[in-house]
Enzyme design. Structure first.
Site, short mmCIF file in Angstrom:
data_model
loop_
_atom_site.label_atom_id
_atom_site.label_comp_id
_atom_site.label_asym_id
_atom_site.label_seq_id
_atom_site.Cartn_x
_atom_site.Cartn_y
_atom_site.Cartn_z
N HIS A 8 0.93 -1.26 0.40
CA HIS A 8 0.22 -0.11 0.24
C HIS A 8 0.84 1.04 -0.18
O HIS A 8 1.66 1.47 1.01
CB HIS A 8 -1.18 0.03 1.59
CG HIS A 8 -2.09 1.46 1.07
ND1 HIS A 8 -2.30 1.34 2.48
CD2 HIS A 8 -2.83 1.30 0.43
CE1 HIS A 8 -2.79 2.52 2.06
NE2 HIS A 8 -3.56 2.51 0.71
N HIS A 50 -1.03 11.15 -2.46
CA HIS A 50 -2.49 10.06 -1.35
C HIS A 50 -3.15 11.65 -1.76
O HIS A 50 -4.35 11.25 -2.13
CB HIS A 50 -2.60 9.99 -0.91
CG HIS A 50 -3.26 9.22 -0.18
ND1 HIS A 50 -4.28 10.44 0.85
CD2 HIS A 50 -4.22 8.27 -0.43
CE1 HIS A 50 -5.44 9.11 1.05
NE2 HIS A 50 -5.78 8.11 0.54
#
Length: 237
Positions: A8, A50
């Site tokens: 991730h 992100h």
């Protein structure tokens, strides 16, 4: 040791998330897949970060879309890293690992995000090395209209029959779901429909152990070495 799991944002426990050092560390550990996030810069360049702002990860502040790609690159991060472009990431990782590229589309905030990302992927000749995912149904439907070849998949918290029906309609090959909603029934449904199911984001060893019993489900984790420690005994059996 090959780790059939999804890193991730790379290896965020050791390096700044969504950076080249983080991604290459996941490759070095033997992970087969990694997830990254893409926005558009002011000048329409897909960049890997992100958040919609740069405040958390850099010494700057403001929204990603307020800066050109070159300006974004100038902001400082830990480990002497910078916000990379998607093109830069693909060049560094080609042939090394499969990529889950999450479009951070939200209500059309990036009108050309889908086109620009596809252009970079096809330009790198990496259609067979990526899957494009998003929480945004419209973004994925647009990607499918633009390309019949690229793999796509929805990211979702919950599960429902409607999601599987939609996945069939758009020929999605992937489904990323919060691990708390993954059930035996849903795993079976995905297997029957040929949809790759990924459970996110699993960082606790006890939950990792549960999902290791379901080899058809990919685990997405921030805790790469913890997952390796949990996985190793099952491999030796």
């Amino acid at each position: 040791m090959t780790i059939q799991a999804v890193a991730h944002r790379g290896y965020p426990k050791k390096y700044p998330e969504n950076t080249l050092s983080s991604f290459l560390a996941a490759v070095e550990l033997g992970f087969t897949h990694l997830e990254l996030d893409v926005h558009l810069s002011k000048d329409g360049i897909p960049v890997v970060i992100h958040d919609h702002t740069i405040d958390r990860m850099t010494n700057g502040s403001g929204r990603v879309v307020e800066y050109t790609a070159e300006e974004l690159r100038s902001f400082q991060m830990e480990h002497d890293e910078h916000i990379p472009t998607l093109e830069e990431v693909l060049h560094a990782l080609q042939g090394k690992i499969q990529l889950n590229i999450e479009l951070k589309q939200m209500g059309g905030c990036y009108p050309e995000l889908e086109e620009r990302v596809l252009d970079v992927i096809t330009g790198a000749g990496m259609l067979d090395e990526v899957v494009i995912t998003s929480f945004d149904f419209d973004a994925l439907e647009k990607v499918r209209r633009l390309s019949e070849d690229v793999r796509i998949g929805l990211i979702t918290f919950s599960c429902s029959k409607a999601i599987l029906n939609w996945s069939q309609e758009v020929k999605a090959a992937f489904l990323s779901m919060h691990y708390g909603f993954v059930t035996n029934h849903y795993i079976q449904q995905c297997e029957q429909q040929g949809i790759q199911l990924m459970a996110w984001t699993i960082n606790e060893a006890s939950i990792m152990k549960t999902f290791i019993d379901y080899p058809s489900v990919w685990v997405c984790t921030d805790e790469l070495e913890r997952f390796m420690d949990v996985l190793e005994p099952s491999i030796s059996l």
